[in-house]
Design an enzyme around this catalytic site. Structure first.
Site, PDB file in Angstrom:
ATOM      1  N   THR A 142       8.322   0.100  -2.744  1.00  0.00           N
ATOM      2  CA  THR A 142       8.624  -0.035  -4.168  1.00  0.00           C
ATOM      3  C   THR A 142       9.977   0.626  -4.420  1.00  0.00           C
ATOM      4  O   THR A 142      10.564   1.238  -3.531  1.00  0.00           O
ATOM      5  CB  THR A 142       7.544   0.635  -5.046  1.00  0.00           C
ATOM      6  OG1 THR A 142       7.345   1.960  -4.589  1.00  0.00           O
ATOM      7  CG2 THR A 142       6.241  -0.142  -5.008  1.00  0.00           C
ATOM      8  N   LEU A 185       0.843  -1.190   0.000  1.00  0.00           N
ATOM      9  CA  LEU A 185       0.000   0.000   0.000  1.00  0.00           C
ATOM     10  C   LEU A 185       0.880   1.243   0.000  1.00  0.00           C
ATOM     11  O   LEU A 185       1.713   1.398   0.892  1.00  0.00           O
ATOM     12  CB  LEU A 185      -0.887   0.021   1.258  1.00  0.00           C
ATOM     13  CG  LEU A 185      -1.748  -1.216   1.525  1.00  0.00           C
ATOM     14  CD1 LEU A 185      -2.385  -1.135   2.907  1.00  0.00           C
ATOM     15  CD2 LEU A 185      -2.838  -1.338   0.453  1.00  0.00           C
ATOM     16  N   GLU A 186       0.706   2.080  -1.001  1.00  0.00           N
ATOM     17  CA  GLU A 186       1.387   3.388  -1.012  1.00  0.00           C
ATOM     18  C   GLU A 186       0.301   4.438  -0.818  1.00  0.00           C
ATOM     19  O   GLU A 186      -0.489   4.699  -1.735  1.00  0.00           O
ATOM     20  CB  GLU A 186       2.127   3.599  -2.335  1.00  0.00           C
ATOM     21  CG  GLU A 186       3.194   2.539  -2.534  1.00  0.00           C
ATOM     22  CD  GLU A 186       4.281   2.961  -3.512  1.00  0.00           C
ATOM     23  OE1 GLU A 186       5.330   2.323  -3.512  1.00  0.00           O
ATOM     24  OE2 GLU A 186       4.069   3.930  -4.272  1.00  0.00           O
ATOM     25  N   LEU A 187       0.272   5.011   0.373  1.00  0.00           N
ATOM     26  CA  LEU A 187      -0.875   5.840   0.757  1.00  0.00           C
ATOM     27  C   LEU A 187      -0.487   7.315   0.932  1.00  0.00           C
ATOM     28  O   LEU A 187       0.591   7.725   0.519  1.00  0.00           O
ATOM     29  CB  LEU A 187      -1.500   5.273   2.032  1.00  0.00           C
ATOM     30  CG  LEU A 187      -1.788   3.758   1.997  1.00  0.00           C
ATOM     31  CD1 LEU A 187      -2.347   3.266   3.323  1.00  0.00           C
ATOM     32  CD2 LEU A 187      -2.724   3.409   0.844  1.00  0.00           C
TER      33      LEU A 187
END
Ligand code: NDP
Length: 456
Positions: free
Chosen positions: A435, A225-227
């Site tokens: 990432t 999850l890149e939030l």
């Protein structure tokens, strides 16, 4: 699905949305196609990605115009994004073959131990609209080179760009049953959660990220999850040049209209330089050209989503109500398009939403602090953990402050930047997993341990 230009509110394209049925058919095709793709060498897969990069660069003017039309991103910033995102392909070219190769760990006597890095399989890439090249490339390029098939769902606000990715991917030799772009809104994203992907890679808001994590938990497959973020910047009293710091900070806050996950979202300034900084900051924001994002001189375009205008107006209203001074901007621009004048709020404090909740738009809060200790306490006073920045002359001072930040990234005398050579990761409400970098290549693989004992 109708695509609206946020600068003119005109409908500029229409797409047939995917349905649960088309999704399921595409998923089955990807399942079959991935097997042959995985049999190619990393070098062969990388060659396709390099061709993709070349095609994107050759067609960058047309692609930038598409991105600007659907998101309102000023054209020069669209070009910057396309040019800049290419560094992911350079990173992969330098590292991927080596990082994906088998690793022999023990080779003594008759015992042999090695690690192989197998692809996950078919991954779901549910993505955001604000930097579709950067955040898309972080996932789908790395996944493909590692031997995965990808179902890519762009945000409904960047669907045209998503379709361009698909077109150039297939022209570059990535088979149709290895990369698919599906079109739809959040409901389609929800349908993707019901299929049995081998990994879920999401870029977007905290709220949707948590929902995805809860929904796919029982599948026991990798999830990244890149939030969002509420990224702080502290300007210490020994900063070399207050005016330059203000120019730099303003760009960090207002580039892409503040719609960057790592945009500067709140600024703390040492009291001895506070007034000088504020004046220079407001002056700098006054030089920004707002208008038609297709014009090369524009720095501030419309925000991408109309609904965000209300969020921003409420944050400004809340701050002013609680004692902040609105030094400039904050007004919705009358007429067509989702324009708001870039807003600078000063004398802010942590009672105000502007210092605590993600703004994701062209508004910034500035607060005076009396010491590094106070700055550190306030910088940490958030549930988010994406980035934190300090501008100061003394490296040891910066290090002391940034070492204690519970964030995935820290910046000294810079901000709002991403490099493929180091991991991109959020902590706490800003995400899970990483990432980019070597980690970002391995994120799309599963290690397998080989214990080999030769008969003596
Ligand atoms: P959202 O969470 O609203 O949407 C992100 C994606 O999820 C979109 O493709 C969206 O579809 C989809 N989606 C929405 N609902 C569901 C659901 N129930 N199930 C599955 N998918 C769903 O994010 P925003 O569009 O608001 O993006 C901005 C946010 O992204 C900000 O918080 C920003 O900070 C963050 N971000 C983080 C980055 C990072 O690297 N950490 C980078 C870029 C952005 P649709 O849009 O079509 O409705």
């Amino acid at each position: 699905m109708k695509i609206c230009n946020p600068a003119t509110e005109a409908i500029i394209a229409e797409y047939q949305e995917d349905t649960a049925e088309t999704l399921s058919g595409k998923f089955s095709a990807l399942k079959a196609g991935q097997k042959a793709w995985a049999l190619r060498t990393p070098g062969e897969r990388l060659e396709c990605i390099r061709k993709f990069g070349d095609l994107v660069r050759t067609n960058k003017n047309e692609l930038a115009a598409v991105l600007t039309a659907e998101t309102g991103k000023p054209i020069q910033q669209s070009l910057n994004e396309i040019n800049g995102a290419h560094n992911r392909i350079e990173h992969l070219s330098e590292y991927a073959v080596r990082v994906l190769a088998d690793e022999v760990m023990t080779d003594t006597g008759n015992t042999h131990e090695k690690i192989t890095y197998e692809p996950l399989g078919v991954i779901a890439n549910i993505s955001a609209w604000n930097f579709p090249y950067n955040v898309g490339y972080n996932v789908f390029l790395y996944a493909l080179v590692a031997g995965n098939a990808v179902m890519y769902k762009p945000s409904e606000y960047a669907a045209m760009t998503g379709k361009q990715f698909e077109k150039y991917m297939h022209l570059s030799g990535v088979p149709r049953d290895v990369f698919q772009c599906v079109i739809g809104d959040g409901k389609l994203g929800q349908s993707m959660l019901e299929l049995n992907f081998d990994g879920y890679f999401f870029t977007g808001s905290y709220k949707t990220g948590v929902h995805i994590a809860e929904t796919v938990a029982r599948k026991l497959v990798p999830l990244q999850l890149e939030l969002g973020g509420k990224d702080p910047l502290y300007i210490a009293d020994d900063v070399a040049d207050v005016k330059q710091a203000a120019i730099h900070a303003a760009e960090g806050a207002f580039y892409n209209n503040g719609q960057s996950c790592c945009a500067v979202e709140r600024i703390y300034v040492a009291e001895s330089i506070y007034n000088e900084f504020v004046e220079a900051f407001v002056q700098e924001v006054g030089t920004y050209t707002m208008g038609d994002p297709a014009s090369p001189d524009t720095f501030i375009g419309p925000v991408t989503r109309e609904a965000q205008l209300e969020v921003l107006a409420k944050q400004v209203e809340d701050a002013v109500h609680k004692g902040a001074t609105l030094r400039t901007g904050g007004e919705r621009v009358p007429g067509k398009g989702y324009y708001i004048e870039p807003a600078v709020l000063i004398n802010c404090n942590h009672e105000m939403d502007i210092m605590k909740e993600e703004s994701f738009g062209p508004v910034i809060g500035i607060q005076k602090v009396s010491s590094d200790e106070e700055a550190v306490r306030l910088m940490q006073d958030t549930g988010y953990g994406l980035t934190a920045a300090v501008f100061c002359a003394d490296e040891q001072r910066a290090k002391a402050i940034l070492d204690v930040m519970d964030t995935g990234t820290v910046y000294w005398n810079c901000c709002d930047r991403v490099s493929p050579y180091v991991p991109w990761s959020g902590r706490r409400n800003s995400g899970l997993g990483a990432t980019l970098s070597v980690q970002g290549i391995r994120a799309f693989t599963r290690p397998k341990a080989y214990h080999w004992r030769k008969p003596s």
